[in-house]
Design a protein around this motif. Structure first.
Motif: not given
Ligand SMILES: *Cc1c(COP(=O)(O)O)cnc(C)c1O
Length: 388
Positions: A168-176, A215-219, A82-87
């Protein structure tokens, strides 16, 4: 003298390390103690062990080894996701659910203090997130959708794939947060649509203090722990080699054992639920009746305090929980149960029993034998009862 019975039914809080995992770990505390970053055979041995474990984790979740990063546990993996994505993200809005583990919830709260905006999606009475609600919450500023695969308190399994598709429809990464899902049901990052996924070794027979973030490639994700060049420069700090080895062995065993273990646990779970609901009045099941973890029982008893139930169970050698281990010491009703619409007087009287591979039918018999008497006694002395 008869030995006091000992029944452990708190596997959502932690699990014992599997003997095979412990055995695999031991040499890395002693004769194979090398630092994986050093340049001699002792170090290479440690490095190879780490990479072998990485391969095992990758195989268990349908990833490639380059997509698996070891962390200090589930909490760090959630924080990093979450914080890594926010960065790195271009916006300032995060979508998550109201019933996440505190590792996600408090991370989001911390970002809110820094100016990020967070939508905490409501859940239905069974604790399910509606994929349509995710769609409604997304804005142009949304940088991440984070919804747990399965809840640690009530065991509810989320429609993860549908939620990921919306993101993904909105090109937003998904974390679970899949900490409770590993070993409980098949976890495949492609089938789930996960771009980021957190797991923790001690929830499936591995050691505490070790986990991983997929972490999926290119995320796009920033580094969260700065320092040396370990984990391809993405997560610094000398690797917890024994822990990582234990994680690798445990995840392999957990996934391999799932086809036999899950149906056995689900049968014991259902016997516990039916037994409790049939014999104890004013009782309800928390969480989803069918879309729930094979090992999770969570029931609410009116007119009693969960903490009192735990003490009486403990006196009889039974280890259980009221909610998550982190909240059972506080008197706040569980945020998960209140989010499901349970009134506080019910939420306070909730009991969670979570099964593991070592539990037996005799354990189930024992709990079903002693629990009705405990609830009856507590209700007799309950000040809550008179108010009804
Ligand atoms: C236990 C748990 C965590 C935290 O993992 P740790 O390895 O204990 O830090 C996160 N999320 C869920 C759902 C959990 O059950």
């Amino acid at each position: 003298m008869e030995r006091k019975r000992s029944v452990y039914m708190d596997h959502a809080a932690t699990t014992p390390v599997r003997p095979e995992a412990l055995e695999a770990m031991l040499p890395y505390f002693s004769e194979r103690f090398g630092n994986p970053s050093s340049l001699y055979s002792l170090a290479r041995e440690a490095k190879e062990a780490v990479e072998e474990a990485r391969g095992r984790v990758a195989a268990a979740i349908g990833a490639t080894p380059e997509e698996v990063f070891f962390t200090s546990g589930g909490t760090e993996a959630d924080n990093w996701a979450i914080k890594g994505t926010a960065l790195r993200g271009k916006g300032d809005h995060i979508v998550t659910s109201a019933i996440e583990h505190h590792a996600v919830l408090h991370t989001c709260r911390s970002l809110e203090k820094q100016g990020y905006r967070v939508t905490y999606l409501p859940v239905d009475e069974f604790g399910r997130v509606e994929p349509a609600a995710v769609e409604e919450a997304i804005t142009d500023a949304t940088i991440l959708v984070s919804v747990m695969a399965a809840n640690n308190e009530i065991g509810t399994i989320q429609p993860i794939r549908a939620i990921a598709e919306v993101a993904h429809d909105h090109k937003i990464p998904f974390h679970t947060d899949a900490v409770q899902a590993i070993g409980a049901f098949p976890v495949d990052v492609d089938e789930m649509g996960a771009d980021l996924l957190a797991l923790s070794a001690h929830k499936f027979g591995g050691p505490k203090g070790t986990g991983a973030l997929y972490v999926r490639k290119r995320t796009r994700i920033g580094t969260f722990i700065d320092g040396g060049a370990q984990e391809w420069g993405k997560r610094a700090g000398t690797e917890n080699v024994p822990g990582i080895v234990g994680l690798g062995r445990a995840i392999e065993l957990a996934v391999a054992g799932m086809p036999q273990n899950a149906p056995r646990l689900a049968a014991m779970r259902d016997r516990l639920i039916r037994g409790i609901l049939d014999t104890i009045p004013d009782t309800r099941l928390n969480g989803h009746p069918t879309e729930r973890l094979a090992n999770n029982v969570n029931v609410a008893f009116r007119y009693v305090e969960g903490e009192s139930i735990l003490l009486m169970l403990d006196a009889l050698g039974i280890a259980a929980s009221t909610g998550s281990a982190c909240t059972s010491a506080s008197l706040e009703p569980s945020h998960v149960l209140t989010s499901c619409g349970l009134p506080p007087e019910h939420a306070h009287g909730s009991l969670r029993l979570t099964l593991g591979y070592a539990n037996t039918e005799e354990d189930v018999d024992y709990v079903l034998e002693v629990l009705p008497g405990i609830i009856e006694r507590l209700r007799e002395i309950s000040p809550l009862r008179g108010e009804a």
